[in-house]
Design a protein around this motif. Structure first.
Motif, short mmCIF file in Angstrom:
data_model
loop_
_atom_site.label_atom_id
_atom_site.label_comp_id
_atom_site.label_asym_id
_atom_site.label_seq_id
_atom_site.Cartn_x
_atom_site.Cartn_y
_atom_site.Cartn_z
N PHE A 184 -23.76 22.39 -17.95
CA PHE A 184 -24.02 20.95 -18.02
C PHE A 184 -22.70 20.20 -18.17
O PHE A 184 -22.45 19.19 -17.52
CB PHE A 184 -24.94 20.66 -19.21
N ARG A 185 -21.82 20.74 -19.03
CA ARG A 185 -20.53 20.10 -19.28
C ARG A 185 -19.64 20.09 -18.05
O ARG A 185 -18.76 19.24 -17.91
CB ARG A 185 -19.82 20.82 -20.43
N PHE A 228 -21.03 11.68 -14.19
CA PHE A 228 -20.61 12.99 -13.67
C PHE A 228 -19.13 13.27 -13.98
O PHE A 228 -18.38 12.34 -14.28
CB PHE A 228 -20.82 13.05 -12.15
N THR A 229 -18.76 14.54 -13.84
CA THR A 229 -17.34 14.91 -14.06
C THR A 229 -16.56 14.86 -12.75
O THR A 229 -15.35 15.09 -12.74
CB THR A 229 -17.25 16.34 -14.64
N LEU A 256 -23.82 9.52 -24.58
CA LEU A 256 -22.40 9.89 -24.58
C LEU A 256 -21.79 9.85 -25.98
O LEU A 256 -20.82 10.53 -26.27
CB LEU A 256 -21.60 8.93 -23.67
N HIS A 257 -22.39 9.02 -26.86
CA HIS A 257 -21.84 8.86 -28.20
C HIS A 257 -22.69 9.52 -29.28
O HIS A 257 -22.51 9.24 -30.46
CB HIS A 257 -21.68 7.36 -28.52
N GLU A 258 -23.63 10.37 -28.89
CA GLU A 258 -24.61 10.83 -29.88
C GLU A 258 -24.12 11.95 -30.80
O GLU A 258 -24.77 12.28 -31.78
CB GLU A 258 -25.90 11.27 -29.18
N GLY A 259 -22.95 12.52 -30.47
CA GLY A 259 -22.34 13.46 -31.40
C GLY A 259 -23.04 14.81 -31.50
O GLY A 259 -22.87 15.53 -32.48
N ASN A 260 -23.82 15.15 -30.47
CA ASN A 260 -24.41 16.48 -30.44
C ASN A 260 -23.66 17.27 -29.37
O ASN A 260 -23.81 17.02 -28.18
CB ASN A 260 -25.91 16.35 -30.08
N TYR A 261 -22.80 18.18 -29.80
CA TYR A 261 -21.89 18.84 -28.86
C TYR A 261 -22.42 20.18 -28.33
O TYR A 261 -21.70 20.94 -27.72
CB TYR A 261 -20.52 19.04 -29.51
#
Ligand SMILES: [Zn+2]
Ligand SMILES: [Zn+2]
Length: 268
Positions: free
Chosen positions: A218-219, A243-244, A207-212
């Protein structure tokens, strides 16, 4: 956790940590507390530093360090704060592991669990923790709790993987509580518990890996670095864990688009 404890006692602690005539006998509550504390603290450090380090080296976009919202010495501060706070959260979790290994939970041993059953239990656990984590996270954003508990996690507006465990100890404990609670409420295979414990830590790093560059489909279904960085930037959106779904139900889901980070330049 009882098998991890037994393995560490036999392979490591008996040989290198405890002297032969150590006052706490193996299997005694005092020894369990001490051994679990060592496993929790150093296991936690190991998983945190290895997974965050790999994610930072391989996936984190270093260009983000030039962003106006990226703090001076941010990576150093994230690591230092996590290293300082992690033992407190770990020690808070020891009583829960103690109850588990002494048979007070519904965790059961079955190493030959069919793959489908393994997957089913893992998915059920993920849905349960996702539901609880969403509401707990949302609760920590209310005025009273935010300042006292959760603000520290939002210290980094553009977080790096090293911010994955950046929590006030009480906040960190609350975030992990649903995972433990499940094992006290419902039957859960111990292997599933262990796998999901490690998976949960890895997902927090993700979640924090900064690869957008996550695909749009998926998003829409899963939380990822894109939604979670939006949460760090804009606070009131994307509280979810895996999940969203609950963000959609709770009216807090928002995809800020591909330019979200480059557009966010005002310091608050
Ligand atoms: Zn938050
Ligand atoms: Zn975060």
């Amino acid at each position: 956790m009882d098998e991890v404890l037994f393995y560490c006692e036999e392979v490591f602690f008996n040989k290198y940590i405890y002297p032969e005539d150590f006052c706490l006998e193996q299997g005694s509550i005092g020894r369990q507390i001490l051994s679990l504390s060592i496993i929790e603290i150093f296991g936690g450090y190991g998983i945190y530093l290895i997974t965050s380090g790999i994610a930072y080296i391989l996936f984190f976009d270093k260009e983000l360090c030039k962003h106006p919202l990226f703090l001076k010495n941010q990576v150093k501060t994230e690591i230092k704060t996590c290293i300082l706070l992690l033992p407190i959260v770990s020690l808070m979790q020891v009583p829960l592991f103690l109850l588990q290994i002494n048979g007070f939970s519904k965790l059961y041993t079955k190493h030959d669990l069919a793959a489908a059953d393994f997957l089913l239990e893992a998915v059920q656990l993920a849905f349960f923790t996702d539901f609880m984590a969403y509401w707990i996270h949302r609760l920590t954003h209310c005025k009273l709790l935010y300042k006292k508990l959760h603000k520290i996690h939002h210290m980094s507006k553009i977080p790096t993987p090293f911010a994955s465990l950046l929590f006030h100890p009480v906040d960190g404990f609350l975030q992990s509580a649903p995972f433990h609670l499940y094992g006290f409420l419902f039957p859960l295979n111990k292997d599933v518990f262990l796998v999901m414990l490690i998976f949960g830590s890895c997902f927090a790093v993700f979640l924090h890996e900064g690869n957008y560059r996550m695909p749009k489909w998926f998003r829409r279904v899963f939380n990822g670095p894109h939604q979670h960085t939006a949460h760090h930037l804009y606070y009131n959106y994307n509280y979810g864990q895996y999940f969203t779904f609950w963000d959609r139900i709770g009216g807090t889901y928002r995809d800020f688009g591909d330019d979200m980070v480059t557009c966010a330049s005002k310091k608050d």
